[in-house]
Scaffold this active site. Sequence first.
Site, PDB file in Angstrom:
ATOM      1  N   GLY A 130       0.830  -1.211   0.000  1.00 13.36           N
ATOM      2  CA  GLY A 130       0.000   0.000   0.000  1.00 13.36           C
ATOM      3  C   GLY A 130       0.854   1.246   0.000  1.00 13.36           C
ATOM      4  O   GLY A 130       1.656   1.473  -0.915  1.00 13.36           O
ATOM      5  N   GLY A 183     -15.199  -3.532   6.424  1.00 11.76           N
ATOM      6  CA  GLY A 183     -14.595  -3.060   5.183  1.00 11.76           C
ATOM      7  C   GLY A 183     -13.148  -3.475   4.994  1.00 11.76           C
ATOM      8  O   GLY A 183     -12.445  -2.951   4.140  1.00 11.76           O
ATOM      9  N   LYS A 201       2.206 -10.271  -4.625  1.00 10.23           N
ATOM     10  CA  LYS A 201       3.128  -9.241  -4.112  1.00 10.23           C
ATOM     11  C   LYS A 201       4.533  -9.823  -3.964  1.00 10.23           C
ATOM     12  O   LYS A 201       5.526  -9.162  -4.271  1.00 10.23           O
ATOM     13  CB  LYS A 201       2.623  -8.707  -2.775  1.00 10.23           C
ATOM     14  CG  LYS A 201       1.354  -7.855  -2.947  1.00 10.23           C
ATOM     15  CD  LYS A 201       0.649  -7.604  -1.625  1.00 10.23           C
ATOM     16  CE  LYS A 201      -0.545  -6.676  -1.813  1.00 10.23           C
ATOM     17  NZ  LYS A 201      -1.426  -6.661  -0.618  1.00 10.23           N
TER      18      LYS A 201
END
Lengths: 394, 394
Positions: A130, A183, A201
């Site tokens: 991220g 979420g 990744k």
Amino acid sequence: MRTDIAILGFGVVGAGTAQVLEMNKEQIAQRTGTEIYVKRILDLRDFPDSPFADRVTHNADEVFGDKDIKIAVETIGGAKIAYEYTKKALSAGISVVTSNKELVSTHGVELLKIAKENGCQYLFEAAVGGGIPIIRPLYRCLAANKVVRIAGIVNGTTNYILTQMKVNGISLEEAVAQAKQNGYAEANPAADLEGIDAQRKLSILSTIALDGTYVAPSTINAQGITEITTDDIEFASKIGCELKLIALFENKGDKPSAYVAPAYVSKESLIASVEGVFNAIMVEGNALGESLFYGQGAGAIPTASAVCGDIIEAAAGDKMPDSRLWEDKGQAVEAYDDVKASIVVRAPEIPVTAFSEYDTVHLDGAVIVNSIAHKDIEHLIAGIPGAKWMHYLK
Amino acid sequence: MRTDIAILGFGVVGAGTAQVLEMNKEQIAQRTGTEIYVKRILDLRDFPDSPFADRVTHNADEVFGDKDIKIAVETIGGAKIAYEYTKKALSAGISVVTSNKELVSTHGVELLKIAKENGCQYLFEAAVGGGIPIIRPLYRCLAANKVVRIAGIVNGTTNYILTQMKVNGISLEEAVAQAKQNGYAEANPAADLEGIDAQRKLSILSTIALDGTYVAPSTINAQGITEITTDDIEFASKIGCELKLIALFENKGDKPSAYVAPAYVSKESLIASVEGVFNAIMVEGNALGESLFYGQGAGAIPTASAVCGDIIEAAAGDKMPDSRLWEDKGQAVEAYDDVKASIVVRAPEIPVTAFSEYDTVHLDGAVIVNSIAHKDIEHLIAGIPGAKWMHYLK
């Protein structure tokens, strides 16, 4: 000066990118000497309530045919339309910046080549960790190192789930339901739970660590957390560990190895204390030693922060160095069966001589067995009633 | 292709740099497309046993007058000869790479300007955090962020000493003696113990966080660990904290602040678990959120790894962007007296109404007082018999 960009796919990260560019407009202009201007947003939907409503288009030609657009932010996701659009953009000499790990890990070899041939860039800092700076430090800061090991918690969803299981003593099913509610997990979280996201990744990190020798996701064994029980989690604290989903790359022996697996991580490791949706990536260079990069591995604004860092780099217009190209030379990592690992074996009763061939550490109710090939594990524990094993990370 | 460099000062880091360049020769050549060649080593001493003995010179002209030399590694230390040589090199268009925090923090404004004027670079990744990538991530990865906070353990010597005091229950004097014995403290460790080294590093970090608005070391209040007692350390664990020497920069209100001080760091913070000679720097960006950079803050080879990363960047020959220049606009940070901080006050008995004006958290035998100006602290605790205070970091 003004640099025009387009955003392809105005979802969470795409919209976050527009928001960060707006929020930090002045800083960015001052640092780059150019204003980054979102000229077009390509999406199937309309966004009548967005401050960017007037830039939205459904017509791809308005992006790829616009000579003013120098950079496209691909935040569509997946490897279908995103793949087509990325090729189109790069072929037109438009640099592409993305957070799309699936696309980079699947088609990175081809896409980087197209970028190079067309004098533009393909950048993907946001695809791993991220917002955490990891791709650029690997390329630039560790340039003088051979990367001998990467051990990372690279999937926030599973780390959140494992943390909830531990803290609240709940089952995997309950924790998954909670993660969806908050979420932190998608409606269908299979790619996260099965370790596929981490595999993608790790494919990217391993390829960079090997100077562009492509490590395809399909060559990385991925075991997720779908089999993890509350019992496994409780056992972790008994042996001074935390249970984490680990992406591991090693390049110390003859052939590099890479796999994704749940592991008991010793509490002495900084990685053990990474909780919730946070990510952490430990990189060991042969000169630098161990270095840890930690932060928010997901979330619209942190991920957009990384996307924007790449936009700024692309806007500087530097040429992509040859050393950034990837090359597919076939299977680059050792077959999983042959890879040696450290594991924890636990059983109601462990015979004293069970692992006499191996370097072992005896714990209360368990044994750490070092340097055992994956193919030998099942055979080894077959004779021990009730035995279970799990990877171990010091 | 070959890029010739010189090393100025062949001490621990200088020799380590030559060693890393040699050790990872192939990787570096492959990644940069150029061989980095140590052509000259400038030192007062001879090194007959070094593999680089033939490159050693005592004559500065052989470095600064050599048109082939494109990069000079300044690992002399201090701000005297190092200052003269750095000016000479940069004025001759030779890029300078350094680990010298004293020089960068004292004369960075002038030296960066000379570099810019002469089309070369002045790079100092190794000046903060040893091998940990932090300067480049601040510049490049956080380019889209406003840096709102930096909280770092940036001095390995004091962190080692505090760790030893805690683990072995020994006094400051004993721990300092041990650190000297083990090579973790210099013969005269005053600059470390008094927080001067951390002050210099914080000056560099703060200046970068403020986009080049120079924060002089003299404007950063530095309190070291010279007054720390075993009692202070023991008290830390009672309130769920670790005692650490913290370099803190904040830019959340009207004016930024920067200071160095020992602080009780909550064990919930990742920084609390940084032990021994390791460094860790937490950076908070307004988009990225919190991100942590952790690793070996000192040591010849890790520091040399960072130096070599800069050599590789300098070898690429990119122009220094205007945004890297520093500018001295006078006092850039708030006066220490006016800076508001969180502190822990402890005393045998704390009157219930003592801090009624403040936002407080009551602990067992202590009170956390939030947002109190430094100038008000002494007055506040004057009326409480036996009261002591220390900074607090959540």
